[in-house]
Design an enzyme around this catalytic site. Sequence first.
Site, PDB file in Angstrom:
ATOM      1  CG  HIS A 264     -57.105  21.027 -38.494  1.00  0.00           C
ATOM      2  ND1 HIS A 264     -56.404  21.582 -37.400  1.00  0.00           N
ATOM      3  CD2 HIS A 264     -57.951  21.884 -38.603  1.00  0.00           C
ATOM      4  CE1 HIS A 264     -56.635  22.528 -37.080  1.00  0.00           C
ATOM      5  NE2 HIS A 264     -57.953  22.956 -37.747  1.00  0.00           N
ATOM      6  CD  GLU A 265     -60.498  22.230 -41.577  1.00  0.00           C
ATOM      7  OE1 GLU A 265     -61.500  22.525 -40.852  1.00  0.00           O
ATOM      8  OE2 GLU A 265     -59.665  23.082 -41.653  1.00  0.00           O
ATOM      9  CG  HIS A 268     -62.524  21.864 -36.737  1.00  0.00           C
ATOM     10  ND1 HIS A 268     -62.582  22.704 -35.507  1.00  0.00           N
ATOM     11  CD2 HIS A 268     -61.526  22.481 -37.331  1.00  0.00           C
ATOM     12  CE1 HIS A 268     -61.513  23.265 -35.409  1.00  0.00           C
ATOM     13  NE2 HIS A 268     -60.936  23.369 -36.549  1.00  0.00           N
ATOM     14  CD  GLU A 294     -57.828  25.255 -34.177  1.00  0.00           C
ATOM     15  OE1 GLU A 294     -59.077  25.567 -34.673  1.00  0.00           O
ATOM     16  OE2 GLU A 294     -56.913  25.069 -35.094  1.00  0.00           O
TER      17      GLU A 294
END
Lengths: 497, 497
Positions: A264-265, A268, A294
């Site tokens: 997830h990170e 980003h 997101e």
Amino acid sequence: MTKKEAFDTLFAKNEAIGALDMAEALIHWDATTSGVPMKSIEARGAASGWLSGESFRRFVAPDTQECIETLEALDGELTTIERAMVREVGRRYRKAKAIPPEEFQAYSTLLAQAEPIWEKAREKRDYNMILPYYEKIFAFQRRLCDWYGYEKHPYDALLDDYEKGASVEMLDRFFGALREKISPLIKEIGASGQKPKEIKGTFDIAKQKELSPWLCDFVGYDRERGKIGEVEHPFCTTINRHDVRITTKYHEDNLLSALYSTVHESGHALYEQNMDEGLTVYGLDEEASMGMHESQSRLFENIICRSRAFAGQLLPKLRGLFDYFADWNEEELYRAVNIARPSLIRIEADELTYSLHIMVRYELEKALIMGDIKPADLPGLWDNEYEKLLGLRPDNLAEGVLQDVHWSSGAFGYFPTYAIGTAYGAQLVNAIRKSVDVDTAIKNEDLSPITGWLKENVHRHGAVMLPDELLKTATGEPFDAKYYVDYLSEKFTELYL
Amino acid sequence: MTKKEAFDTLFAKNEAIGALDMAEALIHWDATTSGVPMKSIEARGAASGWLSGESFRRFVAPDTQECIETLEALDGELTTIERAMVREVGRRYRKAKAIPPEEFQAYSTLLAQAEPIWEKAREKRDYNMILPYYEKIFAFQRRLCDWYGYEKHPYDALLDDYEKGASVEMLDRFFGALREKISPLIKEIGASGQKPKEIKGTFDIAKQKELSPWLCDFVGYDRERGKIGEVEHPFCTTINRHDVRITTKYHEDNLLSALYSTVHESGHALYEQNMDEGLTVYGLDEEASMGMHESQSRLFENIICRSRAFAGQLLPKLRGLFDYFADWNEEELYRAVNIARPSLIRIEADELTYSLHIMVRYELEKALIMGDIKPADLPGLWDNEYEKLLGLRPDNLAEGVLQDVHWSSGAFGYFPTYAIGTAYGAQLVNAIRKSVDVDTAIKNEDLSPITGWLKENVHRHGAVMLPDELLKTATGEPFDAKYYVDYLSEKFTELYL
């Protein structure tokens, strides 16, 4: 003021604000990744407050307005990027100036008190502790709608603050589609009696850590232009375009937590690393919107790394590290990372049910702003909504209305960006599939066709376009919830029904 | 401008400068303790440059001068601390304003180029690479003497910049005493044929790390108000009064390196942690001088932790960690940590010979400023001085004139602070001994009588007093090299002769 003077003034401000914000980012990184001596919190907070205050003061200084007026009058002469800069500066300046300073001061003080109170209230499961704060915060938010201004619905003003261009009209349509298609699907799945095999056990943290670099590299996050820290609540932070840092947290009894948090990170971080460097001087080296940011994290976390193809790549890696997986097959792993089960805590929710948690909050915020419900009634209304949408009723306030920090920190209109972003991601991947064989890319462990598409069509543009324009340019269509609804329906129907 | 306006203006500047400097300190900490992505260096440098530039701009803004003039005119009405603030602000302001801005700009550019050139020149052992830079830097330094102004000797202007009040007169007397007493002693020791047992072997770094907290606690550095990092070149840095951080570096083949580096930095940290918090608003929460700061680190490193009493405490700790020390006795350990042997590299020098390395640099800097020698002649003169004072001649430039970064970074007049500080330490401990049984404190592993004395007489005062006044108030006498010369003579005569 000439055009050149106006731009030079804004460029100088961007340089100052960039340096001050970088300092703030490092202070936050330092505090979260390696801890801060308890006794130093006050002095550190004072210094940090000065730095962020200075960043704000420079932005709202009167010459900013003069620059905006000068440049808005020259709109026809401006390049696309210049016009985007003027649009963003104007937007932020007017919002910053909309709030009467004495109200802002009082509100800041209120928020500083509210967050620790919320923590205690949650711990003691005592809604009455936080209620007077909520009442004041929500009242302020209602006034904020008027200060910011709106055309159709007061809540639009708040939504737009977090997701540029978002509105009640757009979100009602979006959540309406989810309510119609996803909520019944969840109930069907629950009734199906399917019980996929689960990953249960303890997983050595040192070995979990060996997986992280592979995951970062898989997504395409360039570890040479960043670093990985460990924190209580994972985040991604940008020191500069070539120093984008991610964080994760390892749990011995939850292998998937760090794994998907790292992915997830990394999503980003990829966005941050891929923005054009030339945008920095214009202050446009930032996300098009929170939802768009997101979308990048969720797209990799869910669509890419919870795919059947990825399970095929992940299983040998897991087998190499943990004997536990010796007798697992790819299909079992695929199903284990896609267990869909209604739950009460948003941050632990699975891919299918996640957006329904957001819907609860959206409906309540909207009704609060309209005065249709009162802050005092939130706990009961919350529980009813959960029961209706997810078929579960919280046992206590910590699993219910007091689970999120957002309202006590004044983030009102923020929640929807989580769901919209996820839906943007589905629409983007749908567009990518037109020219890229996504499953093959995953199986080759070479996502460059995907990341290249995203860099070209999303990342490099930073905040030059508004999110709706960016999405339309990238996918050829305006935002449409159907891609997300269809994606979820097809995936989970195939899995469960 | 009223008195109140002047103080409020300066207090507000201190707040801003404090926050900006704190950000700079954190940037440096972050870069050195956990590394920086190579590609991010430029952007990071730009942000860091803006922050330090802003700190400087705020200090030299015209209203600072107005504040100084207003307050200097009111000298009789000011409290001691207010007067000290005005003195320090005036001192720094006049120095900052003394340099013509265009000269400063060109010089900054020169220095930015010179340091990497010095690194290459040292690596290639090619003096001609750095010579043109040295010529320009030294010429600038000579002009700096005139801009700063001086009464007796131009070099005084530079010395005073690093050690307030220092002068050629003071340093000639100081180094004269060393030349007379210490240089012959070193030669006598060399001729004595004494060969103490040495610590040789490899020492597990994880075990070395277990020693560090004990050493910090022993010195009295409060680890709860700071943290310990690992870096290439150890330092101490202050984020705020309650977050003072030290660093160290572990070498498997050199047990004493991290050990004494930890003690040294703990000494610096103790000074920083013990300054009165009330000084911050006045910008006086800093060392009285660089020499005074060095006195605190060296005092603990050498006088306390290279004492016979400390060897008695250290040996059981070492035995507990390393079998290597099973057959060592306290006297052997005491002698092993006090091996005095002329060497070529300053930063590796022992307690006895260290100040002679400084003397070489002092004499050369003084002669350069007077035009008695030319930059081109430095390598030969350097080697001659080493031969004369220490009886050794460098084999190459990396062990000779190119060993230090200081000249290429424009730090001219800086070296003497290392030696003066060491001498301050000896004078302070001599005064402490009048009321404190130092050896008993060490044997009790309770240095509070020593650290309490230092806090009361040195640390808490920050920069309120000038170093000579502080030393006189603390010890009852002005600075006198004899305490240092006597201490070294007695200690090393007893050890070796």
